[in-house]
Design a protein around this motif. Structure first.
Motif, PDB file in Angstrom:
ATOM      1  N   GLU A  46       7.505  -6.138  -6.335  1.00 59.23           N
ATOM      2  CA  GLU A  46       8.260  -7.365  -6.177  1.00 59.23           C
ATOM      3  C   GLU A  46       9.395  -7.116  -5.191  1.00 59.23           C
ATOM      4  OE1 GLU A  46       9.471  -8.746 -10.014  1.00 59.23           O
ATOM      5  OE2 GLU A  46       7.421  -9.075 -10.712  1.00 59.23           O
ATOM      6  N   SER A  47       9.852  -8.151  -4.526  1.00 60.66           N
ATOM      7  CA  SER A  47      10.902  -8.020  -3.523  1.00 60.66           C
ATOM      8  C   SER A  47      12.180  -7.455  -4.144  1.00 60.66           C
ATOM      9  CB  SER A  47      11.183  -9.385  -2.899  1.00 60.66           C
ATOM     10  OG  SER A  47      12.140  -9.285  -1.885  1.00 60.66           O
ATOM     11  N   GLY A  48      12.785  -6.474  -3.475  1.00 59.98           N
ATOM     12  CA  GLY A  48      14.007  -5.841  -3.974  1.00 59.98           C
ATOM     13  C   GLY A  48      14.033  -4.347  -3.724  1.00 59.98           C
ATOM     14  N   LEU A  49      12.857  -3.716  -3.689  1.00 60.09           N
ATOM     15  CA  LEU A  49      12.766  -2.273  -3.460  1.00 60.09           C
ATOM     16  C   LEU A  49      13.299  -1.923  -2.072  1.00 60.09           C
ATOM     17  CD1 LEU A  49      11.663   0.443  -4.638  1.00 60.09           C
ATOM     18  CD2 LEU A  49       9.559  -0.040  -3.369  1.00 60.09           C
ATOM     19  N   GLN A  50      14.094  -0.822  -1.987  1.00 58.30           N
ATOM     20  CA  GLN A  50      14.691  -0.427  -0.717  1.00 58.30           C
ATOM     21  C   GLN A  50      14.133   0.889  -0.181  1.00 58.30           C
ATOM     22  OE1 GLN A  50      18.926  -0.380  -1.427  1.00 58.30           O
ATOM     23  NE2 GLN A  50      19.016  -2.592  -1.778  1.00 58.30           N
ATOM     24  N   SER A  51      13.808   1.815  -1.071  1.00 58.07           N
ATOM     25  CA  SER A  51      13.379   3.137  -0.599  1.00 58.07           C
ATOM     26  C   SER A  51      12.286   3.715  -1.488  1.00 58.07           C
ATOM     27  CB  SER A  51      14.578   4.098  -0.576  1.00 58.07           C
ATOM     28  OG  SER A  51      14.189   5.383  -0.124  1.00 58.07           O
ATOM     29  N   ILE A  52      11.281   4.320  -0.831  1.00 57.40           N
ATOM     30  CA  ILE A  52      10.248   5.083  -1.531  1.00 57.40           C
ATOM     31  C   ILE A  52      10.458   6.539  -1.155  1.00 57.40           C
ATOM     32  CG2 ILE A  52       7.774   5.462  -1.816  1.00 57.40           C
ATOM     33  CD1 ILE A  52       7.317   2.546  -1.119  1.00 57.40           C
ATOM     34  N   ASP A  53      10.827   7.345  -2.126  1.00 54.93           N
ATOM     35  CA  ASP A  53      11.249   8.720  -1.850  1.00 54.93           C
ATOM     36  C   ASP A  53      10.070   9.678  -1.676  1.00 54.93           C
ATOM     37  OD1 ASP A  53      13.846   7.903  -1.800  1.00 54.93           O
ATOM     38  OD2 ASP A  53      14.486   8.966  -3.603  1.00 54.93           O
ATOM     39  N   TYR A  54      10.420  10.936  -1.459  1.00 54.55           N
ATOM     40  CA  TYR A  54       9.448  11.963  -1.086  1.00 54.55           C
ATOM     41  C   TYR A  54       8.306  12.092  -2.104  1.00 54.55           C
ATOM     42  CZ  TYR A  54      11.747  15.028  -4.505  1.00 54.55           C
ATOM     43  OH  TYR A  54      12.257  15.567  -5.668  1.00 54.55           O
ATOM     44  N   GLU A  55       7.081  12.093  -1.589  1.00 52.55           N
ATOM     45  CA  GLU A  55       5.866  12.354  -2.367  1.00 52.55           C
ATOM     46  C   GLU A  55       5.696  11.405  -3.555  1.00 52.55           C
ATOM     47  OE1 GLU A  55       5.963  16.523  -3.342  1.00 52.55           O
ATOM     48  OE2 GLU A  55       6.183  17.113  -1.247  1.00 52.55           O
ATOM     49  N   ALA A  56       6.304  10.226  -3.467  1.00 52.37           N
ATOM     50  CA  ALA A  56       6.315   9.298  -4.607  1.00 52.37           C
ATOM     51  C   ALA A  56       4.911   8.934  -5.072  1.00 52.37           C
ATOM     52  CB  ALA A  56       7.096   8.039  -4.252  1.00 52.37           C
ATOM     53  N   PHE A  57       3.993   8.721  -4.133  1.00 55.46           N
ATOM     54  CA  PHE A  57       2.619   8.336  -4.478  1.00 55.46           C
ATOM     55  C   PHE A  57       1.593   9.327  -3.908  1.00 55.46           C
ATOM     56  CE2 PHE A  57       5.136   4.451  -4.578  1.00 55.46           C
ATOM     57  CZ  PHE A  57       4.779   3.913  -5.807  1.00 55.46           C
ATOM     58  N   GLN A  58       2.013  10.525  -3.681  1.00 56.41           N
ATOM     59  CA  GLN A  58       1.102  11.536  -3.129  1.00 56.41           C
ATOM     60  C   GLN A  58      -0.079  11.782  -4.077  1.00 56.41           C
ATOM     61  OE1 GLN A  58       2.438  15.198  -0.920  1.00 56.41           O
ATOM     62  NE2 GLN A  58       1.794  16.214  -2.801  1.00 56.41           N
ATOM     63  N   ASN A  59      -1.247  11.916  -3.465  1.00 57.20           N
ATOM     64  CA  ASN A  59      -2.489  12.196  -4.220  1.00 57.20           C
ATOM     65  C   ASN A  59      -2.906  11.071  -5.160  1.00 57.20           C
ATOM     66  OD1 ASN A  59      -2.982  14.746  -3.063  1.00 57.20           O
ATOM     67  ND2 ASN A  59      -1.609  15.737  -4.527  1.00 57.20           N
ATOM     68  N   CYS A  60      -2.473   9.858  -4.885  1.00 57.74           N
ATOM     69  CA  CYS A  60      -2.978   8.706  -5.649  1.00 57.74           C
ATOM     70  C   CYS A  60      -4.281   8.267  -4.977  1.00 57.74           C
ATOM     71  CB  CYS A  60      -1.945   7.577  -5.663  1.00 57.74           C
ATOM     72  SG  CYS A  60      -0.497   7.946  -6.677  1.00 57.74           S
ATOM     73  N   ILE A  61      -5.323   8.979  -5.289  1.00 61.33           N
ATOM     74  CA  ILE A  61      -6.577   8.834  -4.547  1.00 61.33           C
ATOM     75  C   ILE A  61      -7.339   7.558  -4.894  1.00 61.33           C
ATOM     76  CG2 ILE A  61      -6.817  11.311  -4.221  1.00 61.33           C
ATOM     77  CD1 ILE A  61      -8.813  11.350  -6.535  1.00 61.33           C
ATOM     78  N   GLY A  62      -6.902   6.813  -5.902  1.00 62.02           N
ATOM     79  CA  GLY A  62      -7.553   5.555  -6.261  1.00 62.02           C
ATOM     80  C   GLY A  62      -7.052   4.365  -5.463  1.00 62.02           C
ATOM     81  N   LEU A  63      -5.919   4.513  -4.784  1.00 62.06           N
ATOM     82  CA  LEU A  63      -5.354   3.405  -4.018  1.00 62.06           C
ATOM     83  C   LEU A  63      -6.199   3.125  -2.783  1.00 62.06           C
ATOM     84  CD1 LEU A  63      -1.494   4.115  -4.056  1.00 62.06           C
ATOM     85  CD2 LEU A  63      -2.712   2.277  -5.240  1.00 62.06           C
ATOM     86  N   THR A  64      -6.479   1.840  -2.536  1.00 56.99           N
ATOM     87  CA  THR A  64      -7.210   1.449  -1.332  1.00 56.99           C
ATOM     88  C   THR A  64      -6.364   0.576  -0.409  1.00 56.99           C
ATOM     89  OG1 THR A  64      -8.174  -0.459  -2.472  1.00 56.99           O
ATOM     90  CG2 THR A  64      -9.459   1.597  -2.464  1.00 56.99           C
ATOM     91  N   ASP A  65      -5.391  -0.137  -0.946  1.00 54.04           N
ATOM     92  CA  ASP A  65      -4.517  -0.947  -0.100  1.00 54.04           C
ATOM     93  C   ASP A  65      -3.126  -1.037  -0.716  1.00 54.04           C
ATOM     94  OD1 ASP A  65      -4.368  -3.911  -1.508  1.00 54.04           O
ATOM     95  OD2 ASP A  65      -6.287  -2.925  -1.857  1.00 54.04           O
ATOM     96  N   VAL A  66      -2.133  -1.127   0.156  1.00 52.52           N
ATOM     97  CA  VAL A  66      -0.733  -1.193  -0.267  1.00 52.52           C
ATOM     98  C   VAL A  66      -0.016  -2.223   0.593  1.00 52.52           C
ATOM     99  CG1 VAL A  66       1.467   0.057  -0.324  1.00 52.52           C
ATOM    100  CG2 VAL A  66      -0.621   1.193  -1.095  1.00 52.52           C
ATOM    101  N   VAL A  67       0.779  -3.062  -0.052  1.00 51.16           N
ATOM    102  CA  VAL A  67       1.634  -4.024   0.654  1.00 51.16           C
ATOM    103  C   VAL A  67       3.073  -3.760   0.227  1.00 51.16           C
ATOM    104  CG1 VAL A  67       2.203  -6.443   1.052  1.00 51.16           C
ATOM    105  CG2 VAL A  67      -0.192  -5.762   0.753  1.00 51.16           C
ATOM    106  N   LEU A  68       3.913  -3.378   1.180  1.00 48.27           N
ATOM    107  CA  LEU A  68       5.307  -3.090   0.873  1.00 48.27           C
ATOM    108  C   LEU A  68       6.157  -4.342   1.068  1.00 48.27           C
ATOM    109  CD1 LEU A  68       5.811   0.388   2.590  1.00 48.27           C
ATOM    110  CD2 LEU A  68       5.186  -0.101   0.220  1.00 48.27           C
ATOM    111  N   PRO A  69       7.111  -4.602   0.176  1.00 46.54           N
ATOM    112  CA  PRO A  69       7.978  -5.782   0.349  1.00 46.54           C
ATOM    113  C   PRO A  69       8.902  -5.599   1.551  1.00 46.54           C
ATOM    114  CG  PRO A  69       8.759  -4.418  -1.462  1.00 46.54           C
ATOM    115  CD  PRO A  69       7.454  -3.826  -1.034  1.00 46.54           C
TER     116      PRO A  69
END
Length: 268
Positions: free
Chosen positions: A48-71
């Protein structure tokens, strides 16, 4: 995740291998380091809108993800944020993103294309390194810096338009981009790092802008079809092996500005 939370801490869900869906609410400003690393079954990720920063290795090795939309509130994507998300095909970046730190999408071997918004001025080293399916990348018009190995071994990349605003291209930035046939270097470019464009085996001609003062070691080595090179009139140094292995290069005029030519600069 409840609405009152503002920060998801380091390693908060690291290794939760059964987690399949997560919604990050609007009050969360930071997803901290390794917060969702190794969540291998995570398939749906919503912000949801409001996130400012995604830090180091936050989603590393999330091999199930196929698409991502950043706010569009996200301004910083930190080191290796989505590294080794091997099934990630599509990413929509924030229109207010300012920095993409090193390795953010490294080893995302299914990623096919990426449009980087005009707000981004810095792309760190290894950001797209070894994204072997990457065919198209749109770089922002205000970009100033391309880090070391940013597009290393992007073997499916067919073309690259480097904005005129870029002044620095780091070591190995485009090393091994074997399908690129033409390359226009930016007019404001000053520095070409070691191995920056080596093994561009289909590249046939090259113009080095007048602003470039240094060509790094092996910068264009093993560009075996390169037959025409025009050097800028302010170059001071040509590094070791800079054009080594360029078997098709028959003539080259060295400008009077050059004070040093490294060993094996033109070996064949």
């Amino acid at each position: 995740i409840e609405d009152g939370l503002t920060n998801i801490g380091n390693n908060a869900f690291d290794g939760c291998i059964s987690l399949q869906e997560i919604v990050i609410p609007k009050n969360v400003k930071v997803v901290s380091g390794r917060a969702f690393m190794n969540c291998s079954k995570l398939r749906k990720l919503s912000f949801e809108s409001g996130l400012q920063s995604i830090d180091y290795e936050a989603f590393q090795n999330c091999i199930g993800l196929t698409d991502v939309v950043l706010p569009n509130t996200v301004t910083n994507l930190c080191v290796a944020a989505f590294r080794s998300c091997s099934n990630l095909v599509s990413v929509a970046l924030s229109s207010n993103l300012e920095r993409i730190e090193g390795g953010a999408f490294q080893y995302c071997v299914s990623l096919k294309e990426m449009a980087i918004p005009s707000s981004v001025k810095f792309i760190g080293g290894t950001t797209f390194s070894r994204c072997r399916s990457l065919e198209k990348i749109v770089l922002p018009r205000n970009l100033d810096y391309i880090g070391s190995q940013t597009f290393l071994m992007c073997s499916s990349l067919k073309e690259i338009n480097i904005p005129d605003s870029v002044r620095f291209i780091g070591e190995g930035a485009f090393n091994g981009c074997r399908l690129i046939t033409s390359l226009k270097l930016p007019s404001k470019l000053e520095y070409i790092g070691d191995d920056a464009f080596s093994y561009m085996v289909k590249l046939d001609s090259l113009v080095i802008p007048d602003g470039v003062r240094y060509i790094g070691s092996r910068a264009f080595s093993d560009c075996e079809n390169l037959n025409s090179v025009k050097l800028g009139n302010k170059i001071r140094e040509i590094g070791e092996g800079a054009f080594g292995g360029c078997k098709s290069l028959s003539t080259l005029q060295i400008p009077e500005s050059v004070v040093r030519i490294g060993c094996d600069a033109f070996w064949d």
